[in-house]
Design a protein around this motif. Structure first.
Motif, PDB file in Angstrom:
ATOM      1  N   PHE A 159     -28.926 191.302 -52.948  1.00  0.00           N
ATOM      2  CA  PHE A 159     -30.209 190.866 -53.516  1.00  0.00           C
ATOM      3  C   PHE A 159     -31.276 190.974 -52.427  1.00  0.00           C
ATOM      4  O   PHE A 159     -31.035 190.689 -51.248  1.00  0.00           O
ATOM      5  CB  PHE A 159     -30.111 189.420 -54.010  1.00  0.00           C
ATOM      6  CG  PHE A 159     -31.425 188.827 -54.410  1.00  0.00           C
ATOM      7  CD1 PHE A 159     -32.049 189.218 -55.584  1.00  0.00           C
ATOM      8  CD2 PHE A 159     -32.044 187.881 -53.621  1.00  0.00           C
ATOM      9  CE1 PHE A 159     -33.262 188.679 -55.949  1.00  0.00           C
ATOM     10  CE2 PHE A 159     -33.248 187.332 -53.977  1.00  0.00           C
ATOM     11  CZ  PHE A 159     -33.864 187.728 -55.154  1.00  0.00           C
ATOM     12  N   GLU A 160     -32.482 191.371 -52.819  1.00  0.00           N
ATOM     13  CA  GLU A 160     -33.613 191.460 -51.900  1.00  0.00           C
ATOM     14  C   GLU A 160     -34.882 191.160 -52.682  1.00  0.00           C
ATOM     15  O   GLU A 160     -35.071 191.654 -53.801  1.00  0.00           O
ATOM     16  CB  GLU A 160     -33.710 192.840 -51.258  1.00  0.00           C
ATOM     17  CG  GLU A 160     -34.841 192.941 -50.239  1.00  0.00           C
ATOM     18  CD  GLU A 160     -34.850 194.267 -49.504  1.00  0.00           C
ATOM     19  OE1 GLU A 160     -35.743 194.479 -48.667  1.00  0.00           O
ATOM     20  OE2 GLU A 160     -33.949 195.088 -49.772  1.00  0.00           O
ATOM     21  N   ILE A 206     -36.641 187.742 -48.726  1.00  0.00           N
ATOM     22  CA  ILE A 206     -35.291 187.195 -48.907  1.00  0.00           C
ATOM     23  C   ILE A 206     -34.331 188.378 -49.024  1.00  0.00           C
ATOM     24  O   ILE A 206     -34.552 189.291 -49.832  1.00  0.00           O
ATOM     25  CB  ILE A 206     -35.194 186.315 -50.162  1.00  0.00           C
ATOM     26  CG1 ILE A 206     -36.166 185.135 -50.056  1.00  0.00           C
ATOM     27  CG2 ILE A 206     -33.773 185.806 -50.353  1.00  0.00           C
ATOM     28  CD1 ILE A 206     -36.198 184.290 -51.303  1.00  0.00           C
ATOM     29  N   LYS A 207     -33.254 188.344 -48.229  1.00  0.00           N
ATOM     30  CA  LYS A 207     -32.215 189.368 -48.280  1.00  0.00           C
ATOM     31  C   LYS A 207     -30.855 188.672 -48.334  1.00  0.00           C
ATOM     32  O   LYS A 207     -30.580 187.792 -47.517  1.00  0.00           O
ATOM     33  CB  LYS A 207     -32.287 190.287 -47.051  1.00  0.00           C
ATOM     34  CG  LYS A 207     -33.565 191.108 -46.966  1.00  0.00           C
ATOM     35  CD  LYS A 207     -33.560 191.995 -45.734  1.00  0.00           C
ATOM     36  CE  LYS A 207     -34.843 192.807 -45.654  1.00  0.00           C
ATOM     37  NZ  LYS A 207     -34.862 193.695 -44.448  1.00  0.00           N
ATOM     38  N   ASP A 236     -27.192 185.985 -45.277  1.00  0.00           N
ATOM     39  CA  ASP A 236     -28.263 185.343 -46.063  1.00  0.00           C
ATOM     40  C   ASP A 236     -29.479 185.217 -45.154  1.00  0.00           C
ATOM     41  O   ASP A 236     -29.423 184.538 -44.122  1.00  0.00           O
ATOM     42  CB  ASP A 236     -27.803 183.968 -46.561  1.00  0.00           C
ATOM     43  CG  ASP A 236     -28.741 183.403 -47.607  1.00  0.00           C
ATOM     44  OD1 ASP A 236     -29.614 184.151 -48.083  1.00  0.00           O
ATOM     45  OD2 ASP A 236     -28.604 182.224 -47.951  1.00  0.00           O
ATOM     46  N   TYR A 237     -30.598 185.852 -45.536  1.00  0.00           N
ATOM     47  CA  TYR A 237     -31.770 185.972 -44.667  1.00  0.00           C
ATOM     48  C   TYR A 237     -33.004 185.510 -45.441  1.00  0.00           C
ATOM     49  O   TYR A 237     -33.203 185.862 -46.607  1.00  0.00           O
ATOM     50  CB  TYR A 237     -31.940 187.422 -44.221  1.00  0.00           C
ATOM     51  CG  TYR A 237     -33.182 187.681 -43.402  1.00  0.00           C
ATOM     52  CD1 TYR A 237     -33.218 187.378 -42.048  1.00  0.00           C
ATOM     53  CD2 TYR A 237     -34.312 188.238 -43.993  1.00  0.00           C
ATOM     54  CE1 TYR A 237     -34.362 187.619 -41.302  1.00  0.00           C
ATOM     55  CE2 TYR A 237     -35.448 188.485 -43.248  1.00  0.00           C
ATOM     56  CZ  TYR A 237     -35.477 188.175 -41.907  1.00  0.00           C
ATOM     57  OH  TYR A 237     -36.606 188.425 -41.167  1.00  0.00           O
ATOM     58  N   LEU A 238     -33.836 184.696 -44.761  1.00  0.00           N
ATOM     59  CA  LEU A 238     -35.071 184.191 -45.365  1.00  0.00           C
ATOM     60  C   LEU A 238     -36.155 184.186 -44.296  1.00  0.00           C
ATOM     61  O   LEU A 238     -35.964 183.631 -43.207  1.00  0.00           O
ATOM     62  CB  LEU A 238     -34.873 182.786 -45.923  1.00  0.00           C
ATOM     63  CG  LEU A 238     -36.128 182.072 -46.450  1.00  0.00           C
ATOM     64  CD1 LEU A 238     -36.712 182.821 -47.628  1.00  0.00           C
ATOM     65  CD2 LEU A 238     -35.804 180.625 -46.841  1.00  0.00           C
ATOM     66  N   ALA A 239     -37.310 184.806 -44.607  1.00  0.00           N
ATOM     67  CA  ALA A 239     -38.447 184.850 -43.677  1.00  0.00           C
ATOM     68  C   ALA A 239     -39.721 184.556 -44.451  1.00  0.00           C
ATOM     69  O   ALA A 239     -39.912 185.029 -45.580  1.00  0.00           O
ATOM     70  CB  ALA A 239     -38.543 186.209 -42.996  1.00  0.00           C
ATOM     71  N   GLY A 240     -40.593 183.755 -43.862  1.00  0.00           N
ATOM     72  CA  GLY A 240     -41.866 183.402 -44.488  1.00  0.00           C
ATOM     73  C   GLY A 240     -42.988 183.417 -43.467  1.00  0.00           C
ATOM     74  O   GLY A 240     -42.838 182.919 -42.350  1.00  0.00           O
ATOM     75  N   GLY A 297     -30.184 186.433 -57.447  1.00  0.00           N
ATOM     76  CA  GLY A 297     -30.251 187.515 -58.431  1.00  0.00           C
ATOM     77  C   GLY A 297     -29.643 188.769 -57.852  1.00  0.00           C
ATOM     78  O   GLY A 297     -28.653 188.734 -57.121  1.00  0.00           O
ATOM     79  N   GLY A 298     -30.224 189.910 -58.188  1.00  0.00           N
ATOM     80  CA  GLY A 298     -29.767 191.158 -57.611  1.00  0.00           C
ATOM     81  C   GLY A 298     -28.679 191.813 -58.436  1.00  0.00           C
ATOM     82  O   GLY A 298     -28.601 191.664 -59.658  1.00  0.00           O
TER      83      GLY A 298
END
Length: 530
Positions: free
Chosen positions: A310-311, A210-211, A459-463, A245-246
């Motif tokens: 946040f990362e 998550i970034k 906003d970045y999300l990878a799974g 967060g972050g």
């Protein structure tokens, strides 16, 4: 002429009388010829009658298309068959009669002597011939001892076979000899049933990235109490829903609250109050001020610029190894987990009916040991866990209480495979990758080389998920309980001194060493409990 004509008519009538029995016998012979041929081709059963106790009554079971011989102690003159379509009788001699089975069913035959007395009453049941089916089964399955009996149009299999696979082969052969599969009745017994232990390994790796990087800009232009102009932009973080967060940092100013100097004053002990003085050297708060709401400046009244970053990188490892044993041909189930309630109905008295849904590590399988030593498996395995993603929420109108029913994250596989004992196979594999990215920007400014990043949020999300399910069947036998170990074998609980001074809950221990085939292990070994 009249006399000659009368003689010719008399000769013709005599010839007709002489030829009539011959034609009837010819027709009967033609009808019974196939049955006679079929009956005489096999070894005929012999029924002998003893008249010592008076008139005899016996039962005869006859395969269809076969014959039996009835031997009488006295001469028989007449034979009466109730249903000639099922069985028929032929008198070869006064004391020997052939009974022919023509069709499935039952009938009876009664034999009379010259005086009209009943010699024998014979109950006849004609079934299909099971001898060919029995010979075929015992030829295909050399070690089997299968007996085939016929009843009406059905076949009854009895006896003993080596394993369940041989029993299934015998049933398939018998079904080929009947008109309907349900006409085969299986009463076979298994000589020795093998036991199969199934070992399943479920391994799953999950990696999440998550970034988040965003800019919030807010400004209020104009003096308080007059016309003001508002301008602002904020990061939405729509993929993840909110900032997780972050770090947050930036700049902020506010000119709507101005410091105002108080009147100089001093405390009069006689009057017990503050006295306003005009001289600064006599005042106790001559250098203090108070923040109060004022009109502010006519320029920028309030401004804020915030950077949010946040990362997160997460790694999840799931390992489940359920083991289960079952007899060949029987089903077994295993569940390590729990059950959570789900409301399904509500009656008029507001009583709620609740059902429970299981979750956790589940395993179900049905093994069949084949004659070649291979194992046919019908396997169903599942790993499920509670999650808030996809959960259902219900709010009560009366009490404003919220009921939340969690959802399930399920990994399930169901298949049929064939393996040797000790052989492994991957029955399921999943490689899944999900990527989501969202950019929030101010139109027309985001393409600027340097300043554009100040008006853009990301906003970045990878799974990534990789799942593997491996099964290994074993043919097992019972063993001595001394050779089996549990995680508590050899466990010793720490005493009070070790717990208080050293912080130990358990002491070091060894498990009972099993048979190792001459190998020697050095040092403590066994189960590890932390």
């Amino acid at each position: 002429m009249m006399t000659l004509r009368r003689k010719l008519v008399a000769l013709a009538a005599l010839a007709a009388c002489l030829l009539a029995p011959t034609a009837a016998l010819a027709q009967a012979g033609e009808a019974l010829a196939p049955a006679m041929a079929a009956g005489m081709s096999a070894q005929s059963a012999v029924v002998r009658v003893n008249l010592a106790g008076g008139a005899a009554s016996q039962t005869l079971s006859l395969p269809m298309g076969k014959s039996a011989i009835v031997e009488l102690p006295v001469d028989a003159r007449d034979v009466l068959v109730t249903n000639p379509a099922v069985a028929d009788a032929m008198l070869r001699s006064p004391r020997r009669i052939f009974i022919l089975g023509l069709k499935n069913g039952s009938t009876d035959a009664v034999f009379f002597d010259s005086a009209g007395r009943r010699i024998l009453s014979l109950d006849i049941r004609v079934d299909q011939d099971p001898s060919a089916v029995a010979q075929t089964i015992n030829r295909v399955l050399p070690g089997a001892q299968v007996r085939v009996d016929a009843m009406n149009e059905s076949l009854i299999l009895s006896g003993q076979v080596a394993n369940l696979a041989d029993a299934d082969k015998a049933v398939q052969i018998a079904k080929a000899a009947v008109g309907k599969p349900e006409q085969v009745i299986n009463m076979l017994s298994i000589a020795g049933k093998d036991q199969v232990m199934l070992k399943v390994r479920i391994v799953e790796m999950q990696r999440n990235v998550i970034k988040q990087l965003g800019f919030n800009l807010n400004a209020v232009l104009g003096q308080l109490g007059e016309t003001q102009y508002v301008w602002g932009t904020a990061a939405s973080f729509a993929v993840n829903g909110a900032l997780l967060g972050g770090v947050t940092g930036g700049w902020q100013t506010n000119t709507t609250k101005q410091p105002v100097m108080q009147f100089p004053c001093t405390f009069d002990p006689e009057k017990m109050c503050d006295v306003v003085v005009r001289s600064a050297d006599q005042a106790s708060n001559w250098d203090t001020a108070t923040i109060k709401d004022t009109a502010g400046s006519p320029g920028l009244n309030k401004g804020e610029a915030t950077l949010k970053a946040f990362e997160r990188v997460g790694l999840v490892r799931t390992l489940a190894e359920p083991n289960l044993s079952a007899i060949s041909g029987e089903s077994a189930r295993f569940l390590a987990g729990g059950e959570f309630p789900i409301p399904v109905a509500q009656d008029n008295d507001r009583g709620v009916t609740v059902s429970f849904k299981p979750f956790g590590v589940g395993l179900a399988f049905t093994p069949v040991v084949l004659s070649s030593g291979r194992i046919s498996l019908k396997v169903s395995t599942e790993v499920s866990e509670l999650t808030s993603q996809g959960a259902f929420s219900l709010v009560s109108d009366a009490t404003n209480a919220r009921l939340t029913i969690p959802a399930l994250t399920v990994r399930r596989a169901e298949t049929v495979v064939e393996l040797p004992s000790g052989g492994a196979m991957m029955i399921a594999g999943l490689l899944q990758e999900n990527t989501k990215q969202n950019l929030d920007a101010l139109p027309g400014v985001t393409t600027l080389p340097v300043l554009g990043s100040l008006f853009r949020s990301r906003d970045y999300l990878a799974g990534e998920t990789e799942l593997v399910i491996i099964i290994t069947p074993y043919i097992v036998e019972a063993t001595s309980p001394d050779r089996l170990q549990t995680p508590v074998d050899g466990l010793r609980v720490a005493d009070d001194v070790s717990t208080l001074l050293l912080g130990e809950l358990t002491r070091a221990y060894k498990a009972t060493p099993p048979a190792n085939g001459g190998r020697t292990y050095q040092g403590p070994y066994g189960y590890v409990i932390e």
